[in-house]
Design a protein around this motif. Structure first.
Motif, PDB file in Angstrom:
ATOM      1  N   PHE A   1     191.364  76.041  72.987  1.00 58.53           N
ATOM      2  CA  PHE A   1     191.811  77.110  72.100  1.00 58.53           C
ATOM      3  C   PHE A   1     190.776  78.229  71.987  1.00 58.53           C
ATOM      4  CE2 PHE A   1     194.691  73.792  70.232  1.00 58.53           C
ATOM      5  CZ  PHE A   1     195.863  74.399  70.637  1.00 58.53           C
ATOM      6  N   LYS A   2     189.559  78.003  72.474  1.00 60.02           N
ATOM      7  CA  LYS A   2     188.576  79.084  72.518  1.00 60.02           C
ATOM      8  C   LYS A   2     189.036  80.214  73.437  1.00 60.02           C
ATOM      9  CE  LYS A   2     185.386  77.415  69.818  1.00 60.02           C
ATOM     10  NZ  LYS A   2     184.944  78.121  68.584  1.00 60.02           N
ATOM     11  N   LEU A   3     189.920  79.885  74.368  1.00 60.26           N
ATOM     12  CA  LEU A   3     190.401  80.899  75.297  1.00 60.26           C
ATOM     13  C   LEU A   3     191.388  81.851  74.649  1.00 60.26           C
ATOM     14  CD1 LEU A   3     190.975  78.631  78.434  1.00 60.26           C
ATOM     15  CD2 LEU A   3     188.955  79.990  77.871  1.00 60.26           C
ATOM     16  N   GLN A   4     192.016  81.420  73.557  1.00 54.20           N
ATOM     17  CA  GLN A   4     192.930  82.291  72.840  1.00 54.20           C
ATOM     18  C   GLN A   4     192.158  83.283  71.970  1.00 54.20           C
ATOM     19  OE1 GLN A   4     195.850  79.520  70.883  1.00 54.20           O
ATOM     20  NE2 GLN A   4     197.310  80.927  71.812  1.00 54.20           N
ATOM     21  N   ALA A   5     192.812  84.377  71.660  1.00 53.13           N
ATOM     22  CA  ALA A   5     192.207  85.362  70.760  1.00 53.13           C
ATOM     23  C   ALA A   5     192.138  84.784  69.352  1.00 53.13           C
ATOM     24  CB  ALA A   5     193.025  86.646  70.766  1.00 53.13           C
ATOM     25  N   GLU A   6     191.133  85.200  68.594  1.00 51.76           N
ATOM     26  CA  GLU A   6     190.950  84.668  67.245  1.00 51.76           C
ATOM     27  C   GLU A   6     192.121  85.012  66.330  1.00 51.76           C
ATOM     28  OE1 GLU A   6     187.475  86.332  65.445  1.00 51.76           O
ATOM     29  OE2 GLU A   6     187.994  88.404  65.957  1.00 51.76           O
ATOM     30  N   ARG A   7     192.839  86.080  66.653  1.00 52.44           N
ATOM     31  CA  ARG A   7     194.014  86.435  65.854  1.00 52.44           C
ATOM     32  C   ARG A   7     195.190  85.490  66.102  1.00 52.44           C
ATOM     33  NH1 ARG A   7     192.997  90.115  69.720  1.00 52.44           N
ATOM     34  NH2 ARG A   7     194.510  90.331  71.430  1.00 52.44           N
ATOM     35  N   GLU A   8     195.120  84.717  67.203  1.00 54.72           N
ATOM     36  CA  GLU A   8     196.181  83.781  67.549  1.00 54.72           C
ATOM     37  C   GLU A   8     195.871  82.347  67.123  1.00 54.72           C
ATOM     38  OE1 GLU A   8     198.982  84.784  68.753  1.00 54.72           O
ATOM     39  OE2 GLU A   8     198.409  86.873  69.163  1.00 54.72           O
TER      40      GLU A   8
END
Length: 226
Positions: free
Chosen positions: A110-117
């Motif tokens: 989940f680090k690959l996702q944007a923090e807004r997601e």
């Protein structure tokens, strides 16, 4: 409950660190996928705790771009993909001493996702700092390649992200042959880098031939000796 997906930590110390975190956590659904085989140890316990706490980090022991802009980012998630990515990095550094490689290992996808997601996601600034905004990224993954693309599709450098992963190929194979069949092996990764780093597209021709020959030799060995 919040879901954390921890995917195949690269060594036993990392797995123990993750397991400790999962057992102590509350209001989480923790999913850990791992296997029962012995693996090389890349991190001592303190380093594993630090790495797994961050969920993603540069492995300086495998990188040679310190203080400079990398030519390529070699990234990975999973035990065998990490092993093969490290081996590919060693092959490339031996053949091209001037090639600057940044090695990034991912434990928390989940680090690959944007923090807004997702609350675990990296900010765009931090993601760009790790993966650059314009350099080729070769990402070796134990699961289906599309998952990495789906997680990182909003990132600045997604257009240069090339993912190798499971292609449902193989049956009863040696581990190396299985990796070769699914194109997550060290030789395929090294060739991917040669194909994507502009300065290596012509100068790397001899190395590509060498890697292909070694790949074929590995398959012959598997068929002969089991």
């Amino acid at each position: 409950a919040e879901v954390t997906r921890i995917y195949l930590p690269p060594d036993v110390n990392s797995l123990l660190s993750v397991a400790n975190h999962c057992l102590r956590s509350e209001n989480y659904i923790n999913v850990i996928a791992s296997d029962k085989q012995l693996h090389l140890q890349y991190l001592d316990m303190d380093a594993a705790i630090t790495h797994c706490t961050k969920g993603i980090s540069i492995w300086s022991q495998a990188s040679n771009d310190q203080g400079q802009e990398p030519d390529v980012v070699m990234a990975c998630a999973g035990d065998i993909p990490t092993q093969e990515a490290l081996a590919a990095t060693a092959l490339l550094r031996n053949e091209f001493p001037d090639l600057k490689i940044r090695f990034v290992n991912v434990v928390d996808l989940f680090k690959l996702q944007a923090e807004r997601e997702h609350p675990h996601g990296l900010s765009d600034r931090d993601f760009d700092s790790l993966f650059t905004v314009d350099k080729p990224i070769v990402f070796n993954f134990h699961g289906y390649p599309w998952l990495i693309h789906r997680l990182a599709y909003t990132r600045t450098n997604h257009r240069n992200l090339h993912v190798r992963g499971y292609k449902e190929r193989g049956n009863i194979n040696t581990p190396m042959e299985l990796a070769i069949n699914n194109e997550i092996d060290r030789f395929t990764l090294a060739i991917d880098v040669i194909d994507r780093v502009p300065k290596l597209k012509t100068t790397g021709a001899h190395a590509k031939e060498k890697f292909r020959n070694e790949q074929m030799a590995c398959k012959r060995y598997a068929h002969e000796f089991g």
